[in-house]
Design a protein around this motif. Structure first.
Motif: not given
Length: 265
Positions: A75-82, A85-93, A147-150, A190-192
């Motif tokens: 759900a989250v894409r991150m720049d490995a060097a810096t 956070v590059l992109a986040v997908e979310t939902f209504d929890p 992006p994530r609920l546990i 749809g996120v895996t």
């Protein structure tokens, strides 16, 4: 897989694959194998259920200074060097929490706040969540997209969670059950790990036949099925083994290193 094959995109799970949960560290043998793969020109992508805060130390330990990492089950894409956070997908929890509460009475919840920590209904163990935990009422916990609920059904076995959740489908989200802990992890529909990796592969222009993945958990199944060559760790459950092309030794025996060294050694 021919003996000359070398993947160009390598997706690696963290806990139970790179990192031994018993020692809470990545062994030097595994670090060296990953460095060898990077040195051979492969793009290594850490693909984990961890938040960005839990992933950054792993990137540093591996010495990865390029490319991206996929966090929170994709759900989250991150720049490995810096670490940016590059992109986040979310939902209504909110509706998801309401449905989970009916099936897992007494469960405690954590809603991820990207780059900050988690809002929690009760405190989780220090090693269960990475980053600061802030106690919050349920209204606040589910007030905004995440992006994530546990859900952690404390005091219950993973098998009880599987039974309680059997046959249940939730709209607008993807749910993963755990074979190790009484956890339910929820991310957007749809996120895996597999879907996030396919998106990355397409952007990079890497052929599908040049992909490799290794993992040990239920949240790795789609990733293992996505890869041209998927490797399951020896200690993983049967359902994960079934999704893979190969089963290697357990993380405690540096099973990942054995496969990477065979390919790149």
């Amino acid at each position: 897989m021919s003996s000359a094959w070398k993947p160009k995109l390598i997706a690696l799970d963290v806990d139970g694959t790179l990192l031994d949960p018993e020692t809470q560290s990545v062994s030097e043998v595994v670090r060296a194998a990953v460095r060898r793969a990077v040195g051979s020109g492969a793009q290594v992508v850490v693909s984990t259920g961890r938040s960005t805060l839990g992933t950054r130390p792993i990137l540093a330990e591996l010495g990865l200074t390029g490319g991206v990492a996929l966090c929170s089950n994709g759900a989250v894409r991150m720049d490995a060097a810096t670490g940016a956070v590059l992109a986040v997908e979310t939902f209504d929890p909110a509706p998801v929490h309401a449905a989970l509460s009916e099936r897992l009475p007494g469960a405690i919840y954590a809603a991820e706040r990207v780059g900050v920590g988690s809002l929690v209904s009760s405190l989780f163990g220090e090693e269960e969540l990475h980053g600061p935990q802030q106690l919050a009422g349920l209204d606040e916990l589910v007030a905004r997209p995440v992006p994530r609920l546990i859900a952690n059904w404390t005091g219950h076995a993973p098998e009880e969670v599987h039974h309680a959740m059997g046959g249940v489908e939730f709209p607008a989200c993807t749910i993963t059950l755990d074979h190790y802990e009484p956890w339910v992890t929820v991310v957007p529909a749809g996120v895996t790990k597999g879907s996030a990796l396919e998106k990355l592969r397409t952007e990079l222009g890497i052929p599908a036949e040049d992909t490799f993945a290794a993992g040990d958990g239920d949240n790795d199944i789609e990733m293992l099925e996505w890869a041209a060559h998927g490797v399951a760790m020896g200690q993983g459950p049967a359902v994960v083994h079934a999704a893979a092309d190969e089963v290697t030794g357990p993380v405690s025996e540096d099973g990942l290193a054995a496969v990477l060294n065979r390919i790149f050694g």
